[in-house]
Design a protein around this motif. Structure first.
Motif, PDB file in Angstrom:
ATOM      1  N   LEU A 194       9.337 -19.029  55.107  1.00  0.00           N
ATOM      2  CA  LEU A 194       8.903 -20.383  55.421  1.00  0.00           C
ATOM      3  C   LEU A 194       8.523 -20.435  56.896  1.00  0.00           C
ATOM      4  CD1 LEU A 194      11.638 -22.532  53.621  1.00  0.00           C
ATOM      5  CD2 LEU A 194       9.602 -21.446  52.656  1.00  0.00           C
ATOM      6  N   TYR A 195       7.523 -21.217  57.211  1.00  0.00           N
ATOM      7  CA  TYR A 195       7.080 -21.374  58.596  1.00  0.00           C
ATOM      8  C   TYR A 195       7.355 -22.801  59.040  1.00  0.00           C
ATOM      9  CZ  TYR A 195       4.770 -16.890  58.015  1.00  0.00           C
ATOM     10  OH  TYR A 195       4.518 -15.558  57.784  1.00  0.00           O
ATOM     11  N   PHE A 196       8.223 -22.951  60.030  1.00  0.00           N
ATOM     12  CA  PHE A 196       8.493 -24.246  60.632  1.00  0.00           C
ATOM     13  C   PHE A 196       7.616 -24.378  61.867  1.00  0.00           C
ATOM     14  CE2 PHE A 196      13.153 -24.962  59.118  1.00  0.00           C
ATOM     15  CZ  PHE A 196      12.704 -24.998  57.813  1.00  0.00           C
ATOM     16  N   THR A 197       6.819 -25.432  61.925  1.00  0.00           N
ATOM     17  CA  THR A 197       5.897 -25.589  63.046  1.00  0.00           C
ATOM     18  C   THR A 197       6.144 -26.889  63.786  1.00  0.00           C
ATOM     19  OG1 THR A 197       4.158 -26.636  61.694  1.00  0.00           O
ATOM     20  CG2 THR A 197       4.147 -24.222  61.847  1.00  0.00           C
ATOM     21  N   LEU A 198       5.911 -26.831  65.078  1.00  0.00           N
ATOM     22  CA  LEU A 198       6.061 -27.995  65.934  1.00  0.00           C
ATOM     23  C   LEU A 198       4.772 -28.123  66.727  1.00  0.00           C
ATOM     24  CD1 LEU A 198       9.298 -28.676  68.036  1.00  0.00           C
ATOM     25  CD2 LEU A 198       7.087 -29.750  68.429  1.00  0.00           C
ATOM     26  N   GLY A 199       3.921 -29.061  66.318  1.00  0.00           N
ATOM     27  CA  GLY A 199       2.635 -29.262  66.980  1.00  0.00           C
ATOM     28  C   GLY A 199       1.471 -28.702  66.185  1.00  0.00           C
ATOM     29  N   ASN A 200       0.278 -29.229  66.469  1.00  0.00           N
ATOM     30  CA  ASN A 200      -0.925 -28.829  65.723  1.00  0.00           C
ATOM     31  C   ASN A 200      -1.291 -27.364  65.924  1.00  0.00           C
ATOM     32  OD1 ASN A 200      -1.295 -31.411  64.675  1.00  0.00           O
ATOM     33  ND2 ASN A 200      -2.541 -32.079  66.407  1.00  0.00           N
ATOM     34  N   SER A 201      -1.137 -26.868  67.161  1.00  0.00           N
ATOM     35  CA  SER A 201      -1.485 -25.466  67.414  1.00  0.00           C
ATOM     36  C   SER A 201      -0.595 -24.533  66.612  1.00  0.00           C
ATOM     37  CB  SER A 201      -1.361 -25.153  68.909  1.00  0.00           C
ATOM     38  OG  SER A 201      -2.296 -25.896  69.652  1.00  0.00           O
ATOM     39  N   ALA A 202       0.688 -24.861  66.524  1.00  0.00           N
ATOM     40  CA  ALA A 202       1.619 -24.045  65.748  1.00  0.00           C
ATOM     41  C   ALA A 202       1.250 -24.082  64.263  1.00  0.00           C
ATOM     42  CB  ALA A 202       3.044 -24.534  65.954  1.00  0.00           C
ATOM     43  N   PHE A 203       0.907 -25.265  63.774  1.00  0.00           N
ATOM     44  CA  PHE A 203       0.530 -25.393  62.359  1.00  0.00           C
ATOM     45  C   PHE A 203      -0.724 -24.576  62.065  1.00  0.00           C
ATOM     46  CE2 PHE A 203      -1.886 -27.492  58.975  1.00  0.00           C
ATOM     47  CZ  PHE A 203      -0.954 -27.484  57.954  1.00  0.00           C
ATOM     48  N   ASN A 204      -1.730 -24.682  62.921  1.00  0.00           N
ATOM     49  CA  ASN A 204      -2.975 -23.943  62.698  1.00  0.00           C
ATOM     50  C   ASN A 204      -2.754 -22.433  62.758  1.00  0.00           C
ATOM     51  OD1 ASN A 204      -4.442 -26.312  62.421  1.00  0.00           O
ATOM     52  ND2 ASN A 204      -4.897 -26.453  64.592  1.00  0.00           N
ATOM     53  N   THR A 205      -1.846 -21.997  63.629  1.00  0.00           N
ATOM     54  CA  THR A 205      -1.529 -20.571  63.716  1.00  0.00           C
ATOM     55  C   THR A 205      -0.855 -20.092  62.441  1.00  0.00           C
ATOM     56  OG1 THR A 205      -1.311 -20.679  66.121  1.00  0.00           O
ATOM     57  CG2 THR A 205      -0.255 -18.820  65.021  1.00  0.00           C
ATOM     58  N   ALA A 206       0.090 -20.879  61.939  1.00  0.00           N
ATOM     59  CA  ALA A 206       0.807 -20.513  60.710  1.00  0.00           C
ATOM     60  C   ALA A 206      -0.129 -20.467  59.513  1.00  0.00           C
ATOM     61  CB  ALA A 206       1.940 -21.500  60.462  1.00  0.00           C
ATOM     62  N   CYS A 207      -1.146 -21.311  59.526  1.00  0.00           N
ATOM     63  CA  CYS A 207      -2.104 -21.338  58.406  1.00  0.00           C
ATOM     64  C   CYS A 207      -2.870 -20.018  58.278  1.00  0.00           C
ATOM     65  CB  CYS A 207      -3.090 -22.488  58.580  1.00  0.00           C
ATOM     66  SG  CYS A 207      -2.400 -24.110  58.192  1.00  0.00           S
ATOM     67  N   LYS A 208      -2.942 -19.253  59.369  1.00  0.00           N
ATOM     68  CA  LYS A 208      -3.614 -17.954  59.322  1.00  0.00           C
ATOM     69  C   LYS A 208      -2.726 -16.898  58.672  1.00  0.00           C
ATOM     70  CE  LYS A 208      -6.075 -18.966  63.633  1.00  0.00           C
ATOM     71  NZ  LYS A 208      -6.238 -18.577  65.057  1.00  0.00           N
ATOM     72  N   LYS A 209      -1.446 -17.229  58.541  1.00  0.00           N
ATOM     73  CA  LYS A 209      -0.467 -16.263  58.050  1.00  0.00           C
ATOM     74  C   LYS A 209       0.019 -16.555  56.631  1.00  0.00           C
ATOM     75  CE  LYS A 209       2.110 -12.666  59.223  1.00  0.00           C
ATOM     76  NZ  LYS A 209       1.531 -11.375  59.592  1.00  0.00           N
ATOM     77  N   SER A 210      -0.051 -17.827  56.209  1.00  0.00           N
ATOM     78  CA  SER A 210       0.540 -18.180  54.921  1.00  0.00           C
ATOM     79  C   SER A 210      -0.159 -19.379  54.296  1.00  0.00           C
ATOM     80  CB  SER A 210       2.025 -18.488  55.103  1.00  0.00           C
ATOM     81  OG  SER A 210       2.650 -18.773  53.870  1.00  0.00           O
ATOM     82  N   ASP A 211       0.190 -19.672  53.040  1.00  0.00           N
ATOM     83  CA  ASP A 211      -0.304 -20.862  52.356  1.00  0.00           C
ATOM     84  C   ASP A 211       0.334 -22.109  52.976  1.00  0.00           C
ATOM     85  OD1 ASP A 211      -1.650 -19.199  50.599  1.00  0.00           O
ATOM     86  OD2 ASP A 211       0.008 -19.175  49.157  1.00  0.00           O
ATOM     87  N   LYS A 212      -0.356 -23.228  52.885  1.00  0.00           N
ATOM     88  CA  LYS A 212       0.160 -24.474  53.455  1.00  0.00           C
ATOM     89  C   LYS A 212       1.468 -24.916  52.794  1.00  0.00           C
ATOM     90  CE  LYS A 212      -4.145 -26.414  55.268  1.00  0.00           C
ATOM     91  NZ  LYS A 212      -5.076 -27.556  55.229  1.00  0.00           N
ATOM     92  N   GLU A 213       1.658 -24.529  51.523  1.00  0.00           N
ATOM     93  CA  GLU A 213       2.876 -24.921  50.811  1.00  0.00           C
ATOM     94  C   GLU A 213       4.131 -24.344  51.460  1.00  0.00           C
ATOM     95  OE1 GLU A 213      -0.430 -25.458  47.901  1.00  0.00           O
ATOM     96  OE2 GLU A 213       0.112 -23.966  49.398  1.00  0.00           O
TER      97      GLU A 213
END
Length: 338
Positions: A194-213
């Motif tokens: 699971l990817y926990f993100t804090l902020g838009n940049s973190a979310f966009n970075t995680a999206c390159k690594k995994s599904d949004k779910e």
């Protein structure tokens, strides 16, 4: 200090509206509708003030239903039947992994059971009553766009939530409940990381690594979110955020919102001097970005990132004694290379 207001969940309001509507229906024996507005409170909750509408009729064709395919929740008490539908603004579940199975209205078990129990009590002296119930939320489709509902497969409306019935302020329970739902959903759907993100940049970075779910935006609720992941036995959590917020984590902030305090720059200066053998000029710049720029000029930026990351991971391990959570700052080269 002003005492913060408590409120009631959407589930509690829905049950109250159903009780009033059923009482009226049994008195007049014809279709009726009851409306209630969710009481305002000092929690962070997008459903504050929303209008919840409960309708009862003999014919479901008289309702304006959620356009998503749905099966009604059905209940039998003696010779009496109750069918509960999601009206406009109340979501329908379309994916596995939530408390409610797919194709049913997004109404949590607690309010659902309270509705069924009241129906059972009030219809004991009634025979052969086949009743349809529609639960709607005015503008619920628009409200739902501010939630994670669509990501977890709840479409065209909000969820009717509520376990204890009371929404307590400060804890921001609505947001934390949403995080819990997303964690449960990701685990149930087989995501091991699971990817926990804090902020838009973190979310966009995680999206390159995994599904949004598998990506969960935790706001500032670092401790609460990791605590949930540990309790729910997530196999691995990667926590991503920028250097500024991560500096707060290493300094022990469980919530990184400014109202819970600011970075202790004197402590940060001491730690840099101890670990990197360099004394930064905190008088010139009381920002982490400014300190990063100074350390970059003297070739110590990577060491600074490493220090903050290692200390943040130590802090998380102190909190939960787990090695399943890994904190990474966005500025680190391995992340930027994703």
């Amino acid at each position: 200090m002003k005492e913060l207001r408590k409120g009631y969940t959407t589930g509690t309001h829905t049950v109250a509206a159903f009780r009033s509507c059923l009482d009226t229906f049994l008195a007049i024996n014809e279709s009726c509708t009851t409306k209630t507005n969710k009481i305002d409170n000092d929690d962070l909750d997008v459903t504050k003030g929303c209008e919840i509408v409960v309708s009862l009729d003999f014919n479901k064709d008289n309702f304006l239903l959620n356009p998503t395919f749905q099966k009604p929740q059905t209940f039998q008490s003696g010779s009496n039947y109750l069918e509960i539908y999601a009206g406009l603004g109340v979501g329908v579940v379309t994916k596995k992994g939530l408390k409610i199975p797919p194709s049913y209205p997004a109404i949590n078990p607690a309010p659902l059971e309270a509705i069924k129990e009241y129906f059972k009590i009030k219809t004991k002296k009634v025979q052969n009553l086949h009743l349809k119930c529609c639960i709607s939320v005015t503008n619920g489709q628009e409200i739902a766009k501010q939630t994670a509902n669509s990501k977890v497969g709840v479409l065209e409306g909000i969820s009717i939530l509520g376990t204890t019935g009371i929404v307590k302020p400060v804890s921001s329970s609505a947001y934390i409940d949403s995080v819990k739902t997303e964690i449960e959903f990701a685990i149930q759907n087989g995501y091991k990381t699971l990817y926990f993100t804090l902020g838009n940049s973190a979310f966009n970075t995680a999206c390159k690594k995994s599904d949004k779910e598998a990506i969960i935006e935790i706001g500032n609720f670092v401790y609460d979110s990791i605590e949930l992941a540990v309790k729910l036995k997530a196999k691995e959590v990667i926590f991503l955020c920028g250097i500024g917020k991560m500096t707060k984590v290493y300094q022990g902030f469980k919530n990184t919102h400014n109202r819970f305090g600011v970075i202790d720059f004197s402590k940060l200066q001491e730690d840099i001097k101890k670990n990197l053998k360099y004394e930064v000029d905190i008088e010139a710049t009381l920002t982490v970005k400014g300190i990063s720029q100074e350390l970059q000029k003297v070739g110590l930026l990577d060491e600074f990132y490493k220090m903050i990351t290692e200390e943040s991971n130590k802090k998380i391990k102190q909190w939960f004694n787990t090695s399943n959570v890994k904190a990474i700052i966005l500025e680190e080269k391995e992340v930027l290379g994703w």
